[in-house]
Design an enzyme around this catalytic site. Sequence first.
Site, PDB file in Angstrom:
ATOM      1  N   LYS A   1      -5.042   6.042   2.872  1.00 56.22           N
ATOM      2  CA  LYS A   1      -5.621   5.869   4.210  1.00 56.22           C
ATOM      3  C   LYS A   1      -4.539   5.867   5.286  1.00 56.22           C
ATOM      4  O   LYS A   1      -4.801   6.212   6.442  1.00 56.22           O
ATOM      5  CB  LYS A   1      -6.469   4.608   4.272  1.00 56.22           C
TER       6      LYS A   1
ATOM      7  N   ALA B   1      -2.424  -7.404  10.226  1.00 54.97           N
ATOM      8  CA  ALA B   1      -1.809  -8.709  10.004  1.00 54.97           C
ATOM      9  C   ALA B   1      -1.984  -9.670  11.170  1.00 54.97           C
ATOM     10  O   ALA B   1      -2.363 -10.834  10.975  1.00 54.97           O
ATOM     11  CB  ALA B   1      -0.317  -8.515   9.689  1.00 54.97           C
TER      12      ALA B   1
ATOM     13  N   LYS C   1       0.842  -1.193   0.000  1.00 52.26           N
ATOM     14  CA  LYS C   1       0.000   0.000   0.000  1.00 52.26           C
ATOM     15  C   LYS C   1       0.882   1.249   0.000  1.00 52.26           C
ATOM     16  O   LYS C   1       1.421   1.655   1.023  1.00 52.26           O
ATOM     17  CB  LYS C   1      -0.923  -0.009   1.225  1.00 52.26           C
TER      18      LYS C   1
ATOM     19  N   SER D   1      -1.999  -0.680  14.336  1.00 52.88           N
ATOM     20  CA  SER D   1      -1.624   0.112  13.171  1.00 52.88           C
ATOM     21  C   SER D   1      -0.365   0.928  13.458  1.00 52.88           C
ATOM     22  O   SER D   1      -0.339   1.763  14.352  1.00 52.88           O
ATOM     23  CB  SER D   1      -2.768   1.059  12.784  1.00 52.88           C
ATOM     24  N   ARG D   2       0.679   0.683  12.673  1.00 57.87           N
ATOM     25  CA  ARG D   2       1.923   1.450  12.862  1.00 57.87           C
ATOM     26  C   ARG D   2       1.732   2.912  12.502  1.00 57.87           C
ATOM     27  O   ARG D   2       2.363   3.789  13.108  1.00 57.87           O
ATOM     28  CB  ARG D   2       3.043   0.826  12.026  1.00 57.87           C
ATOM     29  N   ASN D   3       0.869   3.195  11.527  1.00 54.35           N
ATOM     30  CA  ASN D   3       0.632   4.590  11.159  1.00 54.35           C
ATOM     31  C   ASN D   3      -0.062   5.334  12.294  1.00 54.35           C
ATOM     32  O   ASN D   3       0.273   6.480  12.592  1.00 54.35           O
ATOM     33  CB  ASN D   3      -0.201   4.650   9.874  1.00 54.35           C
TER      34      ASN D   3
END
Length: 358
Positions: free
Chosen positions: A192, A141, A107, A255-257
């Site tokens: 996103k 994941a 992504k 979520s790493r973001n």
Amino acid sequence: MTEPGPRVAVVGTGAWGTTLAVLLARAEPVTLLARSEGTAEQLRRERRSPRLPGIDLAPEIEATADVAALAMADLVLIAVPSAHVRETIERVGPWIDASADVLSVVKGIEAGTLLRMSEVIAAVGGIDGDRIGALSGPNLALEIARGLPASAVVASTSSALAERVVARLGRRAFRLYTNSDLLGVELCGALKNVVAIAAGAADGLGFGDNGKAGLITRGLAEMTRLGIAAGANPLTFAGLAGLGDVIATCGSQLSRNHRLGEELAKGRRWAEIEASLGGVAEGAYTVDAALELANRYGVELPIAREVHNALFEGKSVQRCLVDLLARESKDELADVGAWLQLVLADQRVAPGRLAEEA
């Protein structure tokens, strides 16, 4: 003794690539291609990945660093960070069989060229676009590796390829849909992550659920504006690759973001956060390409602009969010008329089908 059938190969041993190998290995043998022999040997010896705590690698997963193993595969998944896709395809492309299906699960948007990942794969690997698909959706994941229910979209200009991938990769707990809007699905997956950084920052500053919901909604509007300008189907942004992935990425501690945004809100700098995330926060590598793409199409992305400012200009997250709140009010539905005309003009979404699917 019968010979084994065609194999599936996953290129990349990060959390997502390894998760997909775990998922596929429940039905067939999988080649998991590592960047180095050291990584491959560790996976073979320990039968676990440090990126997926508590998840065992089935015997059907063969970890290797030998690119020649790809020649055996009739489905190849590309699962490396977006910044490494070009060099990876340069390395492995010659070993991908001419008849194999290729699925990007990456992504991002390539810096400089502004190419989507499927376009990079096609250009660098000399692979026909009809042989390439993209997987996207709300896909954290570790949850999928643990067998928790999830859904995703397989997008391709070839409906036959998309259906083959769905038949191969879909499971009861991993429900897959198809979408012919490859452009829109890939843009959703890339954009996103930028919104998720802003959402994490809002959480870090204690903006509350109302403030965060407003930020996410306007972020989705930004994504849709850019997608429409680039030629994507607006409805894709209301589906799993758009709204679905936004909800997951903006709200989960996995979520790493989102975690990156939270760390920025603490006053930390991107340079010191990057090494501590335990993986790649794609939004940080995508935001500038997104802004360049927006400039190309004459589209405004105020949230993405402030994410850039927080990451690379030293602007405080507090100031970024205050400036977003101070923006001039506008008609929320100003673009809806133009969007609807595009939807109705799109032969993939005819008015009759809209009524049938309502």
